[in-house]
Design a protein around this motif. Structure first.
Motif, short mmCIF file in Angstrom:
data_model
loop_
_atom_site.label_atom_id
_atom_site.label_comp_id
_atom_site.label_asym_id
_atom_site.label_seq_id
_atom_site.Cartn_x
_atom_site.Cartn_y
_atom_site.Cartn_z
N MET A 38 45.35 187.08 128.28
CA MET A 38 44.72 185.92 127.62
C MET A 38 45.46 184.62 127.94
O MET A 38 45.62 183.75 127.07
CB MET A 38 44.62 186.13 126.11
N GLY A 39 45.90 184.49 129.17
CA GLY A 39 46.52 183.24 129.61
C GLY A 39 47.86 182.94 128.96
O GLY A 39 48.35 181.80 129.00
N ILE A 66 38.85 187.94 130.08
CA ILE A 66 39.12 187.08 128.94
C ILE A 66 40.40 186.32 129.22
O ILE A 66 41.45 186.92 129.40
CB ILE A 66 39.23 187.93 127.66
N LYS A 67 40.29 185.00 129.27
CA LYS A 67 41.46 184.23 129.69
C LYS A 67 42.22 183.59 128.55
O LYS A 67 43.32 183.09 128.72
CB LYS A 67 41.03 183.18 130.70
N ALA A 124 49.15 183.63 121.02
CA ALA A 124 48.91 182.20 121.01
C ALA A 124 49.69 181.48 119.92
O ALA A 124 50.08 180.32 120.09
CB ALA A 124 47.42 181.93 120.83
N GLY A 140 45.62 188.51 120.46
CA GLY A 140 45.39 187.13 120.88
C GLY A 140 46.09 186.15 119.96
O GLY A 140 46.75 185.20 120.41
N LYS A 141 46.00 186.39 118.66
CA LYS A 141 46.61 185.50 117.68
C LYS A 141 48.12 185.48 117.84
O LYS A 141 48.75 184.41 117.84
CB LYS A 141 46.23 186.00 116.28
N LEU A 164 42.51 183.22 123.88
CA LEU A 164 42.11 183.71 122.57
C LEU A 164 40.72 183.16 122.23
O LEU A 164 39.90 183.84 121.63
CB LEU A 164 43.15 183.29 121.53
N GLY A 210 40.84 191.99 131.11
CA GLY A 210 42.09 191.24 131.14
C GLY A 210 42.85 191.30 129.82
O GLY A 210 43.66 190.42 129.52
N LEU A 211 42.59 192.34 129.02
CA LEU A 211 43.29 192.46 127.74
C LEU A 211 44.53 193.33 127.87
O LEU A 211 45.32 193.46 126.95
CB LEU A 211 42.34 193.03 126.68
#
Lengths: 592, 132
Positions: free
Chosen positions: A260-261, B4-5, A143, A139-140, B7, A253-254
């Motif tokens: 994560m969008g 999960i959308k 993003a 995630g980090k 972070l 959704g990982l």
């Protein structure tokens, strides 16, 4: 209150049994048996200073306790609450008494990075993994970092490939990222094949999500949307848990589309190997995944340029991937602060062979073999003498007593004539014949050679035959010379890593144990008493009473003789099974 | 199940899951459950961890002890398989080695019911990265 007494093999040898007895009787004598319990534990891994007595709840750690100390421990510590200072561990650096085991340097010898969640989370439940930071690093990265920035973090961490070669991981990713293509692939090499190695299997069985997460990070860095895990079909539990993990990551959704969008897509599929050792070599692995024969090809081109389906492909080992998420979350400086100058971080080792605490350990690079074998590993089984440790599997070599204090890292092991390999460590004691050990590994490589190049296919077979002659007592000095020459030729001319390194077990045992080779050749003797052909069973006519027990139990009727008269073994028929020695009550049979 | 959308989503989820697990581990509620982890990697299963896990599940329920039993991966003590880790509410986890059904019974009766330790404890000999 609990008194824990170490019942590991080392401590038992120094009378921990009688310490337990004495403690128990002292406690009963003082009428405290209801409040205080004496418990025998497994090995504390601190055998050097054993026997160990640890007192709970205050975590007092007494070392080198003798049965006679029991009375004082009970009178002072248990009743009056005063620590027995003279039995406390003394910190070798500042010479101070350490009373609380949590402050002992010894317990900092193992640091679990790749194994951080193994044995901690339920590997079939993604929630537990997420609670322990799984997918945070992904995630980090998605993003906050650009691919090049992420690669830079990995490069600065100094992480090197854990599969054996020790190639810098960041650099590998950078090369793959720079090659342009419409599709690229991330491959996880889970074709763990060294005899005695089970690190990768344990990581996949204990913490599959960390590998999936790291593969996605790698995909983001090099520009790949497809990941493949090449795993051997002999690992059914690891496969099952990986499948569950992939499914759960999809549900959250990982993995999949738009993770994560971020707009980044990544998916992972499994490919099964049939267990060929050579498929751990990356080009052979890729061919096997393509449905072709598992044979290596010349490099270049490297997979980073033209790999799976001729697209740029990045191949990393399981343990390498398992270290990635922590590096992202804790920073490259943190990782680089652990280990030695050129080998950073920690390494997982599978301890096997004649060692007390067979198991999985993770130590910082630079830990010495002595610390691993005698402290964490609890020393040699049955109090025998340490002879050698084999690292690097069939491509590695044997390290001996003189290497015990060498810090373990990629470069030191190579300098010592072995290699890191994937992390299997087979410990050998005085009963192991080093010529036979070399023969065992050659047998393995002969079996596993893919047959594509002549040096490996034919050369290794000849090496094996030479070793067989030597262990049968038919070897000559010329054979030893031939052995050495052929080893060098194979090293220089074989096509892939498997062939180039296959003579290593011979070269390193010849370097370190040349006398054993000489004894087999010149004296026709096996010093360790392992080579059956060189043993002769003899009955001492003075000691034999003619009870016929041996003759009746001989499976091949090699023993003859009349009742009440000395018997005789016909060495031409004898198969050296040892059945007669077991049955003889008069110690009349010996091996010569 | 919610996907999960972002972070932030993941971080929030982590926190809520972590507090759940923390509560379980640290046992802030003195009446909370006993937590048991059984090392169920190939090595553990091969030495009989599955039988032990089934035995403990059945027996703990029969004996009316509130507990959570989960499987986990290899703890590294392959020489002492099967291994289990028992965390009593409010206490540090304790690892027991060489656990067969007889030993499991002893652990339930002595340690879980009365807090008395039994022979066969495996001392933890590594550091986790959380402490670093």
């Amino acid at each position: 209150m609990h008194l824990l007494v170490c019942g590991g093999t080392g401590c038992r040898a120094s009378a921990s049994d009688s310490i337990i007895e004495k403690l128990k009787s002292e406690i009963t004598a003082k009428g405290l048996q209801d409040e205080v319990q004496v418990i025998m534990t497994g090995c504390f891994g601190f055998c050097e200073k054993g026997p160990i007595v640890k007192i709970l709840p205050d975590n007092t750690f007494y070392t080198q306790v003798k049965p006679d100390d029991a009375a004082e421990i009970v009178a002072e510590h248990v009743i009056k609450g005063r620590k027995v200072n003279r039995l406390l561990y003394v910190d070798p650096e500042n010479k101070e008494h350490v009373s609380d085991s949590k402050h002992m340097g010894f317990y900092r010898k193992q640091i679990r990075i790749a194994l951080r969640n193994c044995g901690f989370i339920n590997p079939e439940n993604i929630d537990e993994a997420i609670a322990r930071d799984a997918y945070q690093a992904l995630g980090k990265v998605l993003a906050e970092y650009k691919p090049a920035e992420t690669i830079d973090i990995i490069k600065k961490s100094g992480l090197r490939g854990r599969g054996g070669g020790g190639f810098p991981t960041g650099l590998k990713w950078e090369i793959a990222s720079k090659n342009k293509a419409d599709q690229k692939y991330v491959v996880c090499n889970a074709d763990e094949g060294d005899p005695g190695a089970f690190m990768d299997r344990s990581v996949l069985e204990g913490d599959p999500h960390t590998v999936l997460e790291a593969m996605a990070i790698c995909g983001y860095c090099i520009g790949a949307t497809q990941g493949l895990i090449y795993i051997r079909a002999e690992y059914p539990l690891a496969i099952k848990r990986l499948k569950i993990a992939i499914e759960q990551a999809h549900e959250y959704g990982l993995l999949g589309k738009n993770i994560m969008g971020s707009g980044f897509d990544f998916d992972i599929t499994l490919r099964y190997g049939a267990g060929a050792f050579v498929c751990g070599e990356e080009t052979a692995l890729i061919h096997s995944m393509e449905g072709l024969r598992g044979e290596p090809t010349n490099k270049p081109p490297f997979p980073a340029e033209s790999g799976f389906l001729n697209k740029p492909t990045n191949v990393n080992n399981v343990e390498t991937f398992a270290s990635i998420p922590v590096i992202i979350l804790k920073g490259s400086e943190w990782f680089a602060s652990i280990g030695t100058e050129k080998s950073k971080g920690t390494k997982v080792f599978a301890l096997a062979g004649k060692i007390n605490n067979v198991g999985l350990i993770e130590v910082p690079m630079g830990t010495t073999l002595r610390e691993v074998i005698f402290e964490i590993g609890g020393g040699i089984k049955n109090g025998k003498k340490f002879k050698a440790v084999q690292t690097g599997g069939p491509s590695g070599g044997c390290l001996t007593e003189k290497h015990l204090d060498t810090p373990i890292d990629f470069d030191n092991l190579i300098a010592a004539g072995s290699m890191m390999g994937s992390g299997g460590m087979i410990v050998m004691d005085e009963d192991d014949c080093m010529v036979s050990v070399a023969k065992f590994f050659l047998d393995f490589t002969v079996e596993e050679s893919c047959g594509k190049c002549a040096p490996c296919r034919i050369g290794n077979k000849r090496l094996f035959e030479l070793l067989e002659r030597i262990t049968k007592g038919e070897g000559t000095m010329e054979d030893l010379e031939r052995l050495q020459n052929l080893c060098k030729v194979i090293k220089d001319t074989a096509l892939c890593g498997l062939g180039q390194t296959s003579p290593n077990p011979i070269l390193s045992t010849m370097d370190n144990f040349y006398n054993e080779y000489l004894a087999h050749v010149n004296d026709k003797k096996c010093p360790a008493g392992q080579c059956k052909s060189l043993m002769k069973y003899v009955i001492d006519p003075e000691a034999c009473v003619g009870c016929t027990a041996c003759a009746r139990n001989c499976p091949v009727n090699a023993i003859s003789g009349e009742r009440k008269k000395p018997h005789l073994i016909d060495t031409a028929i004898c198969i050296k099974c040892g059945a007669c020695i077991e049955k003889c009550k008069f110690n009349a049979i010996s091996i010569k | 199940m919610a996907t999960i959308k972002s972070l932030d989503d993941l971080r929030k989820m982590k926190e809520s899951l972590q507090s759940k697990i923390n509560l379980r581990e640290k046992g802030e509620d003195p009446n909370s459950h006993v937590q048991i982890k059984v090392a169920m990697a190939t090595c553990g299963i091969a030495s009989g961890a599955k039988t032990v896990m089934e035995f403990m599940m059945e027996e703990l329920e029969k004996r009316g002890i509130d507990s959570i039993i989960t499987q986990t991966g290899c703890m590294g003590y392959c020489y002492a398989e099967p291994t289990i880790e028992v965390t009593m509410p409010g206490k540090e986890p304790v690892v027991f080695g060489y656990v067969d059904t007889k030993k499991a019974d002893e652990i339930i009766e002595k340690y879980i019911k009365n807090g008395e330790l039994v022979d066969g404890i495996i001392p933890m000999n590594y550091e986790t990265i959380d402490k670093k």
